[in-house]
Design a protein around this motif. Structure first.
Motif, short mmCIF file in Angstrom:
data_model
loop_
_atom_site.label_atom_id
_atom_site.label_comp_id
_atom_site.label_asym_id
_atom_site.label_seq_id
_atom_site.Cartn_x
_atom_site.Cartn_y
_atom_site.Cartn_z
N PRO A 163 0.81 -1.22 0.00
CA PRO A 163 0.00 0.00 0.00
C PRO A 163 0.85 1.28 0.00
CG PRO A 163 -0.96 -1.59 1.48
CD PRO A 163 0.36 -2.18 1.02
N ASP A 164 1.96 1.25 0.71
CA ASP A 164 2.82 2.45 0.72
C ASP A 164 3.42 2.69 -0.65
OD1 ASP A 164 2.30 2.88 3.36
OD2 ASP A 164 4.12 1.88 4.08
N GLU A 165 3.84 1.63 -1.33
CA GLU A 165 4.40 1.78 -2.67
C GLU A 165 3.35 2.29 -3.65
OE1 GLU A 165 7.92 -1.61 -2.77
OE2 GLU A 165 5.85 -2.19 -3.21
N VAL A 166 2.14 1.76 -3.51
CA VAL A 166 1.04 2.22 -4.37
C VAL A 166 0.81 3.73 -4.16
CG1 VAL A 166 -1.43 2.05 -4.82
CG2 VAL A 166 -0.05 -0.03 -4.53
N GLU A 167 0.82 4.17 -2.90
CA GLU A 167 0.60 5.58 -2.59
C GLU A 167 1.72 6.45 -3.16
OE1 GLU A 167 -1.22 9.04 -1.13
OE2 GLU A 167 -1.94 7.01 -1.56
N GLN A 168 2.97 5.98 -3.06
CA GLN A 168 4.09 6.72 -3.61
C GLN A 168 3.99 6.83 -5.14
OE1 GLN A 168 7.64 4.78 -2.22
NE2 GLN A 168 7.39 5.50 -0.10
#
Length: 219
Positions: free
Chosen positions: A33-38
């Motif tokens: 999820p963090d990578e998707v947000e970035q």
């Protein structure tokens, strides 16, 4: 081209010991999820930069169009401004002629009285003052001039002569050593000529003078 050989690319390269010296990057299939947000934020920032660049380019094009339109409009605006000045000058001249004409009809002797007052020092030593005036003006001057001359201290003889060829309200003064004259039509023509010259001078220094747009003398 048909028959052209294509080089084969190896995804993984090993050395003599069997260790991997090169491995081609493989597309990532799973993201946290963090990578998707970035990735989302990076894509949003890139899209915003692209949009701003496009808007800036459109603004430059629009500003260039506005500048071009202004350059094309300036000669028209100059012509309109000059036409407005000329129209205002003609209106002022027409009003002045109307006011002056009404004033002369009401007080036709006033210019002559003013002329006598202005020339008092020149005519005081003259033994005789000869006044030629338009017939309708000459009829009412003699008694009035006697009073005016008395107030000015002029002791000489005053002779009034009607001249049919003089314009209405016009007169001439002959006091021996000098002469003076008043012609309302000629005075109006001089005012018109002076105003025309002033408009021409302004046109030369500010905006091009529009040919044929000079104030026309009132008929």
């Amino acid at each position: 081209m048909a028959g052209e050989r294509q080089k084969f690319s190896f995804d993984t390269v090993f050395d003599a010991a069997g260790d991997v010296t090169y491995a081609a990057p493989r597309p990532k299939r799973m993201y946290t999820p963090d990578e998707v947000e970035q990735i989302r934020l990076a894509a949003h920032a890139e899209g915003e930069r692209t949009a701003l660049a496009s808007i800036a380019a459109q603004q430059q094009v629009a500003l260039a169009g506005v500048a071009h339109a202004c350059r094309q409009a300036l000669p028209t605006l100059a012509a309109v401004a000059h036409e407005h000045r000329v129209g205002s000058a003609n209106l002022a001249l027409a009003c002045a002629r109307g006011i002056a004409g009404a004033a002369l009809d009401r007080f036709p002797e006033a210019p002559l009285q003013a002329a006598l007052a202005s020339l008092a020092q020149e005519i005081e030593a003259a033994p005789r003052l000869l006044i030629a005036a338009a017939p309708e003006l000459a009829e009412r001057l003699q008694s009035l001039l006697d009073d005016t001359a008395s107030n000015l201290g002029y002791a000489g003889a005053i002779q009034v002569k009607a001249e049919a060829e003089l314009p209405r309200h016009a007169f001439t003064l002959d006091f021996g050593d000098g002469q003076a004259a008043f012609d309302p039509e000629a005075a109006a023509a001089r005012v018109t000529a002076a105003l025309t010259a002033a408009l021409a001078a302004e046109g030369l220094h500010a905006e091009p003078l529009i040919p044929g747009a000079q104030p026309e003398p009132e008929g």
